[in-house]
Design a protein around this motif. Structure first.
Motif, PDB file in Angstrom:
ATOM      1  N   ASP A   8      -0.905  -8.283  -5.954  1.00 20.84           N
ATOM      2  CA  ASP A   8       0.044  -7.025  -5.616  1.00 20.84           C
ATOM      3  C   ASP A   8       1.435  -7.540  -5.206  1.00 20.84           C
ATOM      4  N   ILE A   9       2.512  -6.893  -5.225  1.00 21.25           N
ATOM      5  CA  ILE A   9       3.639  -7.063  -4.546  1.00 21.25           C
ATOM      6  C   ILE A   9       4.048  -6.138  -3.442  1.00 21.25           C
ATOM      7  N   THR A  10       4.564  -6.742  -2.227  1.00 19.73           N
ATOM      8  CA  THR A  10       5.241  -5.931  -1.271  1.00 19.73           C
ATOM      9  C   THR A  10       6.775  -6.245  -1.003  1.00 19.73           C
TER      10      THR A  10
ATOM     11  N   VAL B 152      10.281 -10.489  -1.427  1.00 17.06           N
ATOM     12  CA  VAL B 152       9.119  -9.801  -1.980  1.00 17.06           C
ATOM     13  C   VAL B 152       7.912 -10.739  -1.701  1.00 17.06           C
ATOM     14  N   LEU B 153       6.659 -10.234  -1.098  1.00 16.45           N
ATOM     15  CA  LEU B 153       5.589 -10.615  -0.845  1.00 16.45           C
ATOM     16  C   LEU B 153       4.671 -10.567  -1.860  1.00 16.45           C
ATOM     17  N   VAL B 154       4.034 -11.634  -2.473  1.00 17.81           N
ATOM     18  CA  VAL B 154       3.250 -11.497  -3.575  1.00 17.81           C
ATOM     19  C   VAL B 154       1.897 -11.944  -2.951  1.00 17.81           C
ATOM     20  N   ARG B 155       0.695 -11.246  -3.085  1.00 18.55           N
ATOM     21  CA  ARG B 155      -0.526 -11.370  -2.433  1.00 18.55           C
ATOM     22  C   ARG B 155      -1.558 -11.152  -3.397  1.00 18.55           C
TER      23      ARG B 155
ATOM     24  N   GLU C 205      -0.870  -3.373   3.283  1.00 14.38           N
ATOM     25  CA  GLU C 205      -1.529  -2.139   4.278  1.00 14.38           C
ATOM     26  C   GLU C 205      -2.533  -2.762   5.283  1.00 14.38           C
ATOM     27  N   VAL C 206      -2.490  -2.088   6.458  1.00 12.98           N
ATOM     28  CA  VAL C 206      -3.427  -2.454   7.500  1.00 12.98           C
ATOM     29  C   VAL C 206      -4.685  -1.941   6.997  1.00 12.98           C
ATOM     30  N   VAL C 207      -5.938  -2.749   7.277  1.00 17.41           N
ATOM     31  CA  VAL C 207      -7.151  -2.335   7.225  1.00 17.41           C
ATOM     32  C   VAL C 207      -7.984  -2.531   8.598  1.00 17.41           C
TER      33      VAL C 207
END
Length: 563
Positions: free
Chosen positions: A93-95, A116-119, A192-194
């Motif tokens: 996903d990208i952020t 952009v962060l790709v994770r 997103e925080v989990v």
């Protein structure tokens, strides 16, 4: 940006690397690529994610020489859309981390650059795991901050958030941590925080997270200093978070904890807590006090106060690239002020080691450090610790030791749990608990290691170390006794001799021979060493291992015993 750069232009990737750092890549634009070009870009992304252990940062609108050219609104939108499709193809996903306008030549059109962060999406429990040791003076708000981060609810001003972190009744009664506890904070592939606010169990957090932050909550009171040092040396934290109360400033054990982290070369960032209790002037005075200490010759740090999300992104990227950068956050666990900045920082914070270093460690023979020992009903003996090298699987046969006689005992690993959820395979650098079935708990102690039977462990009663005496009230000489901390080993040792000197004074260096007073230990050459006794403190590294006495120096096979 002080980062690894893979420069992307015309489908060719030119690469500069600094070993052990998380990757970041420049890309001018990714607009309407052909199918062949798209496949090529997706393959590049796959390798970049592997190199960054599941993470990569793309900087769009930047030329291969670092020039900020920027893209028009349409080109930026098309490039982000292409990057999203590339990420989906490789299971990521990208952020969008940040976006800003740039001036390029005399172009009147608005041009933007984006980061952009790709994770990777979590797959088979192989999330990225970072360990953060939490340091600071007593009553600085360490446990409360962790409670707010991991439980997802703000504190009520009277310590409600920290109650779930305490392990003993006296900790609840006094509000002071005396033992080492672990808390987890996850981030999913979208950043997103989990945490426990939406997930009822640790297992659910692990399943939903692509990245996991494991906080090691250490004691702040001086009488628990040996527990704090054990946490720093044994659990191999990637980073340290020093919590300072805004209303008291640098007090108590704050300087000592800062010194310990620096001596062990653990990268440190600072959180100024309780800003809701005092005026803005008091907060600024505490920050200035910290800046003065960090800039002193003994520290040589560059303070970086984080005031907005843009600062948080920059701080996370520069923090692991330069040993001198020290981010400073000012926040409140009651009002929630600036709490999101710390979350942004933790989300982007890259690992210190890359996939190649990780692979090299996993190719070595299995070595697991025993840090905790438990007896669990219906399970039996359980040990907790960190896998230093190799891989460990359920059902694997290992040897554990050394015993007081310098022997190693055979055992079998039953089941493995990582972050309180079942795990089939444990890899180098990961912390976990191993069930040993009916193995006699009395035969185990902290400081032991579980290793492959193929390994010939280097045990010793005496060893030599190159040390620096940080402080001593008088002189350090032959016959002095100190408590030695080397990894998960903690034992009193006597100074047998100082090579070339009769005594040492504060600030002096020497090669010293130590002798453990109780039983032999497993040590590695080059391991970091920390010793203390009262106000006496010193650091160094192991330079030579001396074999045990003749009755211990037997054949390796004779030293293996079946339990």
């Amino acid at each position: 940006y002080m980062l690894i750069h893979g420069f992307l232009w015309g489908g060719i990737c030119y690469k500069k690397t600094w070993p052990g750092k998380s990757p970041s890549y420049f890309s001018l634009k990714l607009v309407n690529p052909t199918q062949y070009r798209f496949e090529h870009l997706a393959t590049q992304l796959k390798w970049r994610l592997q190199e960054g252990r599941g993470e990569a940062v793309y900087q769009i609108g930047v030329e291969d020489n670092g020039l900020l050219v920027g893209l028009t609104e349409a080109d930026m939108k098309a490039s982000l859309n292409t990057l999203k499709k590339m990420a989906e193809k490789v299971g990521a996903d990208i952020t969008l981390l940040r976006e800003r306008e740039v001036d390029y030549d005399s172009d009147r059109n608005t041009r933007k650059i984006a980061e952009v962060l790709v994770r990777k999406v979590p797959d088979d429990q192989q999330f990225l795991d970072l360990r953060v040791a939490v340091l600071g003076n007593v009553d600085s708000g360490k446990s409360t901050l962790l409670g707010v981060l991991t439980q997802g609810e703000l504190d009520n001003g009277r310590g409600r958030a920290r109650l779930n972190l305490f392990r003993h009744l006296h900790e609840i009664q006094t509000g002071r941590t005396s033992s080492i506890s672990f808390e987890i904070l996850g981030f999913n592939s979208k950043g997103e925080v989990v945490n426990y606010s939406e997930s009822r169990t640790a297992e659910e957090i692990c399943e939903s997270s692509s990245k996991m932050i494991t906080f090691i909550d250490l004691a702040g009171h001086h009488k628990y200093l040996k527990t704090t040092i054990f946490g720093l040396t044994s659990y191999c934290p990637d980073f340290a978070m020093l919590v300072v109360s805004a209303n008291t400033g640098i007090a108590g054990t704050t300087r000592e904890h800062l010194g310990l982290a620096m001596a062990l070369k653990v990268p440190i960032f600072i959180v100024v807590s309780k800003v809701d209790l005092c005026s803005r002037g008091t907060v600024e005075r505490t920050v200035r006090q910290l800046e003065r200490v960090l800039k002193q010759p003994g520290c040589n740090k560059v303070p970086m106060v984080v005031l907005n999300p843009d600062d948080a992104v920059s701080a996370a990227q520069q923090f692991t690239q330069s040993t001198c950068i020290t981010p400073i956050f000012t926040l409140s666990s009651v009002s929630g002020e600036n709490l999101d900045l710390l979350k942004v920082f933790l989300n982007i914070l890259p690992p210190l080691s890359n996939s190649k270093e990780q692979e090299e460690l996993m190719q070595q023979l299995t070595e697991f450090q025993v840090d905790e020992i438990y007896s669990v009903p219906d399970v039996g003996t359980v040990v907790g610790g960190t896998l230093y090298s190799g891989m460990c699987r359920e059902g694997e046969r290992l040897v554990v030791g050394p015993t007081d006689e310098g022997r190693f005992l055979r055992l079998k690993v039953g089941s493995i749990q990582r972050n309180r959820s079942a795990c089939r395979v444990l890899r180098a650098g990961q912390a976990a608990t191993l069930a040993l079935g009916n193995f006699d708990r009395s035969l185990l102690r902290k400081g032991m290691v579980m290793v492959s039977p193929k390994m010939n462990p280097t045990i010793c009663c005496q060893f030599e170390a190159a040390i620096v005496l940080l402080f001593h009230a008088k002189t350090f000489r032959r016959g002095s006794q100190v408590t030695i901390h080397v990894g998960n080993v903690r034992q009193t040792a006597t100074v047998e001799c100082l090579h070339g000197k009769d005594e040492l004074r504060t600030g002096e260096r020497a090669v010293v021979r130590f002798r453990f007073i109780k039983h032999p230990e497993y040590l590695r050459l080059g391991a970091k060493l920390l010793f203390r006794e009262g106000v006496t403190k010193g650091i160094g590294h192991v330079t030579c291992l001396l074999p045990p006495s003749q009755n211990h120096n037997q054949n390796h096979d004779q030293n293996l015993q079946d339990y």
